[in-house]
Scaffold this active site. Sequence first.
Site, PDB file in Angstrom:
ATOM      1  N   ASP A 271       0.914  -1.251   0.080  1.00 38.74           N
ATOM      2  CA  ASP A 271      -0.120   0.046   0.029  1.00 38.74           C
ATOM      3  C   ASP A 271       0.778   1.306   0.101  1.00 38.74           C
ATOM      4  O   ASP A 271       1.719   1.269   0.985  1.00 38.74           O
ATOM      5  CB  ASP A 271      -0.961   0.102   1.108  1.00 38.74           C
ATOM      6  CG  ASP A 271      -2.068   0.913   1.211  1.00 38.74           C
ATOM      7  OD1 ASP A 271      -2.022   1.837   0.379  1.00 38.74           O
ATOM      8  OD2 ASP A 271      -3.219   0.460   1.575  1.00 38.74           O
ATOM      9  N   ASP A 272       0.703   2.191  -1.039  1.00 35.34           N
ATOM     10  CA  ASP A 272       1.191   3.256  -1.045  1.00 35.34           C
ATOM     11  C   ASP A 272       2.834   3.374  -1.182  1.00 35.34           C
ATOM     12  O   ASP A 272       3.729   4.155  -0.510  1.00 35.34           O
ATOM     13  CB  ASP A 272       1.098   4.407   0.081  1.00 35.34           C
ATOM     14  CG  ASP A 272      -0.577   4.746  -0.043  1.00 35.34           C
ATOM     15  OD1 ASP A 272      -1.264   4.529  -0.891  1.00 35.34           O
ATOM     16  OD2 ASP A 272      -1.099   5.448   1.132  1.00 35.34           O
TER      17      ASP A 272
ATOM     18  N   CYS B 226      -6.270   3.869  -4.077  1.00 38.43           N
ATOM     19  CA  CYS B 226      -6.370   2.318  -3.773  1.00 38.43           C
ATOM     20  C   CYS B 226      -7.561   2.007  -4.368  1.00 38.43           C
ATOM     21  O   CYS B 226      -7.399   0.787  -5.042  1.00 38.43           O
ATOM     22  CB  CYS B 226      -6.179   2.279  -2.141  1.00 38.43           C
ATOM     23  SG  CYS B 226      -7.144   3.640  -1.397  1.00 38.43           S
TER      24      CYS B 226
ATOM     25  N   ARG C 163      -7.775  -1.400  -6.716  1.00 35.75           N
ATOM     26  CA  ARG C 163      -8.063  -2.624  -6.371  1.00 35.75           C
ATOM     27  C   ARG C 163      -9.466  -3.130  -7.243  1.00 35.75           C
ATOM     28  O   ARG C 163      -9.753  -4.430  -7.272  1.00 35.75           O
ATOM     29  CB  ARG C 163      -8.478  -2.618  -4.832  1.00 35.75           C
ATOM     30  CG  ARG C 163      -6.961  -2.361  -3.987  1.00 35.75           C
ATOM     31  CD  ARG C 163      -7.477  -1.809  -2.588  1.00 35.75           C
ATOM     32  NE  ARG C 163      -6.095  -1.164  -2.159  1.00 35.75           N
ATOM     33  CZ  ARG C 163      -5.171  -1.834  -1.328  1.00 35.75           C
ATOM     34  NH1 ARG C 163      -5.275  -3.407  -1.300  1.00 35.75           N
ATOM     35  NH2 ARG C 163      -3.981  -1.434  -1.138  1.00 35.75           N
TER      36      ARG C 163
ATOM     37  N   LYS D  78      -6.268  -5.499   3.697  1.00 38.15           N
ATOM     38  CA  LYS D  78      -6.939  -4.320   3.249  1.00 38.15           C
ATOM     39  C   LYS D  78      -8.088  -4.655   2.143  1.00 38.15           C
ATOM     40  O   LYS D  78      -7.564  -5.232   1.167  1.00 38.15           O
ATOM     41  CB  LYS D  78      -6.218  -3.058   2.941  1.00 38.15           C
ATOM     42  CG  LYS D  78      -6.948  -1.880   2.584  1.00 38.15           C
ATOM     43  CD  LYS D  78      -5.953  -0.625   2.087  1.00 38.15           C
ATOM     44  CE  LYS D  78      -6.514   0.465   1.049  1.00 38.15           C
ATOM     45  NZ  LYS D  78      -5.712   1.640   1.235  1.00 38.15           N
TER      46      LYS D  78
ATOM     47  N   HIS E 268     -11.386  -2.231   1.287  1.00 41.21           N
ATOM     48  CA  HIS E 268     -11.728  -0.768   0.780  1.00 41.21           C
ATOM     49  C   HIS E 268     -12.595  -0.824  -0.546  1.00 41.21           C
ATOM     50  O   HIS E 268     -12.223  -0.082  -1.391  1.00 41.21           O
ATOM     51  CB  HIS E 268     -10.349  -0.164   0.533  1.00 41.21           C
ATOM     52  CG  HIS E 268     -10.510   1.396   0.707  1.00 41.21           C
ATOM     53  ND1 HIS E 268      -9.559   2.602   0.323  1.00 41.21           N
ATOM     54  CD2 HIS E 268     -11.500   2.293   1.375  1.00 41.21           C
ATOM     55  CE1 HIS E 268     -10.063   3.512   0.677  1.00 41.21           C
ATOM     56  NE2 HIS E 268     -11.257   3.461   0.961  1.00 41.21           N
TER      57      HIS E 268
ATOM     58  N   HIS F 280       0.675   2.165   4.406  1.00 49.29           N
ATOM     59  CA  HIS F 280      -0.103   3.374   4.362  1.00 49.29           C
ATOM     60  C   HIS F 280       0.032   3.771   5.512  1.00 49.29           C
ATOM     61  O   HIS F 280       0.363   3.261   6.701  1.00 49.29           O
ATOM     62  CB  HIS F 280      -1.492   2.558   4.274  1.00 49.29           C
ATOM     63  CG  HIS F 280      -2.675   3.637   3.904  1.00 49.29           C
ATOM     64  ND1 HIS F 280      -2.909   4.633   5.024  1.00 49.29           N
ATOM     65  CD2 HIS F 280      -3.413   3.953   2.699  1.00 49.29           C
ATOM     66  CE1 HIS F 280      -4.013   5.363   4.307  1.00 49.29           C
ATOM     67  NE2 HIS F 280      -4.331   4.940   3.486  1.00 49.29           N
TER      68      HIS F 280
ATOM     69  N   ASP G 231      -0.410  -0.586  -4.976  1.00 45.44           N
ATOM     70  CA  ASP G 231      -1.493  -0.067  -5.632  1.00 45.44           C
ATOM     71  C   ASP G 231      -1.520   1.202  -6.148  1.00 45.44           C
ATOM     72  O   ASP G 231      -2.502   1.541  -6.785  1.00 45.44           O
ATOM     73  CB  ASP G 231      -2.718  -0.081  -4.378  1.00 45.44           C
ATOM     74  CG  ASP G 231      -2.365   0.934  -3.218  1.00 45.44           C
ATOM     75  OD1 ASP G 231      -1.058   1.232  -3.099  1.00 45.44           O
ATOM     76  OD2 ASP G 231      -3.369   0.780  -2.391  1.00 45.44           O
ATOM     77  N   ASN G 232      -0.528   1.968  -5.926  1.00 45.92           N
ATOM     78  CA  ASN G 232      -0.380   3.388  -6.531  1.00 45.92           C
ATOM     79  C   ASN G 232       0.881   4.157  -5.900  1.00 45.92           C
ATOM     80  O   ASN G 232       1.647   3.230  -5.450  1.00 45.92           O
ATOM     81  CB  ASN G 232      -1.706   4.509  -5.908  1.00 45.92           C
ATOM     82  CG  ASN G 232      -1.848   4.328  -4.482  1.00 45.92           C
ATOM     83  OD1 ASN G 232      -3.059   3.728  -3.941  1.00 45.92           O
ATOM     84  ND2 ASN G 232      -1.136   4.637  -3.687  1.00 45.92           N
TER      85      ASN G 232
ATOM     86  N   LYS H 146       1.077   9.621  -5.455  1.00 42.32           N
ATOM     87  CA  LYS H 146      -0.447   9.020  -5.190  1.00 42.32           C
ATOM     88  C   LYS H 146      -1.455  10.385  -5.427  1.00 42.32           C
ATOM     89  O   LYS H 146      -1.174  11.347  -5.136  1.00 42.32           O
ATOM     90  CB  LYS H 146      -0.490   8.618  -3.875  1.00 42.32           C
ATOM     91  CG  LYS H 146      -1.746   8.108  -3.410  1.00 42.32           C
ATOM     92  CD  LYS H 146      -1.919   7.695  -2.160  1.00 42.32           C
ATOM     93  CE  LYS H 146      -3.513   7.045  -1.759  1.00 42.32           C
ATOM     94  NZ  LYS H 146      -3.458   6.718  -0.308  1.00 42.32           N
TER      95      LYS H 146
END
Length: 561
Positions: A34-35, A72, A76, A134, A136, A227, A333-334, A392
């Site tokens: 994540d991130d 995100c 996803r 996660k 989301h 994250h 994810d980004n 991001k």
Amino acid sequence: MFKVCLSALAALGCALLAPAQAAEKPNILLIVGDDIGYSDLGCFGGEIRTPNLDALAQRGLRASSFYAGPTCSPTRSMLLTGSDHHVAGFGNMHEYLGPQQKGKPGYEGYLNARVASLAQVLRDGGYHTYMAGKWHLGEEPDQWPAAKGFERDFTLMQGGGSNWSDMGYPNPAHPRLTYTRNGKPLAKLPDDHFSSQAFSDFIMACADEHQADDKPFFAYLSYQACHSPFAVPDDWLDKYKGAYDSGYDAVRAARIARMQEFGILPKDAAVSPRLPGIPAWDTLTPEQRKLSARRMEIYAAMLENMDFHIGRVLRHLAKLGKLDNTLVIFMSDNGAEPLELLALAQTLDPKMAAWLKENWNTDPAAWGRKGSISDYGAAWAQVGSGPFRLFKGQVTEGGIRVPLLVAGPGVKHRGGWTDALLHVTDLPVTFFDLAGVVHPSKTNPALATPIGRSLAPLLAGTADAVRTDKDWFGEELFGNRAIRQGDWKLVNIVKGAGGSGEWELFNLRSDPAERVDLSKKEPAKHRQLMALWDEYAEQNGVIFSGEGPYKKKDPAAEASQ
């Protein structure tokens, strides 16, 4: 640039090398960080220690031109359906839906009825399906992973929050996180819960549970790391003490130099300059440098900790005799996250800032520990982006170009690189192909057909690319727009996001940092890509609405309510 080049280090590849072709359906382990910035991993030029991911790269293939969504949920939704996020239900982040978007198809804020989830398709195709981490992608019970094809799940529903057992969410409107286990809500977590360890443990337990049967598995390991708020166990807090005292300018320059050595970046390529709002490191006071470096130390430790747990999972699968037939994929994810939550709240929402200070520990001495808030801001996020523009939330390269590693059955390359143009929607299509399953849209016209391309020929070494120079894909989020076709990219960044609000044209082969607008020099190409943008917007039902995350709250208006 390169198509596929073999690393001189390939001979040192992992002894767990899988056969190039599997006689049976492969297991699939899809790992999402994540991130995580493009340049953060050691195998992409970073100084952060990621030995398990680096070993994965040495027995597989790295992609230097792999694209995700800007944030995100959009990423996803594409990853788990193969459809554009405007089709799948995430035309916008549900937190920022504008008035014209609410209630419209493609803007539901959950995976809608137009798409079949990856887990559903693979489960119907004979796979066990597991998820940990996660989600989301919708918070109502009929939107949970258990309702979307996952046989086993241990899930965090929201986009981020505490990594510990307290289940805290830094949002006064929703201060407690929601977790589920196998489709049932959890009232509490074990006292020793730490996200990266707990999610890894769950995937290993799922593999243990079905060890004796002949069914393959699909495991989606969706880490909270990295994250914000950043968090690590106490014995990890000082693993990078002093490592960032040289500052973000020096660290970024060193990463870019290593990327050039790897061949990811041409040696003569211009890089995106330090952003105007970021001061030069040597202009900061000693205290500012100390605090800034400490933020990055915690981030680096969190990323290495995630890598440590990835290694645990891979070794466990090897112990069970399952790794040789497991396709392992890692991606972010980004791009890197530039926002500093407390500073942003103080600027946009003073009431939230006061709530954060009252309910969370903002003392730098507590950073990384339970109950604390820490992140690293735009300066270190730009380091994560390496040579690329922004981070991001943006459709520029720093926001949507992310690391991808693939290793296992069907992957010929050891330590290789590809600069083929790849997209996140390619992954589910690849999984369907390798698993030998047929997407239900073939028989159900109400379902969207996945738009991605199978990477199987690329992975097997029988093709250098999966797209021609005429193929293209688009992106839009928060009003920021982009079209990519071959080496060309058309971009429009709205003024609220720091852009000009005008369309810009770049040739990424010669200008990966998106510095030289060629709109006036190449008007025909500009018109051609504008036509593709119009096609993309119509095909996917893009709706522009509101100011999204760029809207500032009006304290006077709130006080009058």
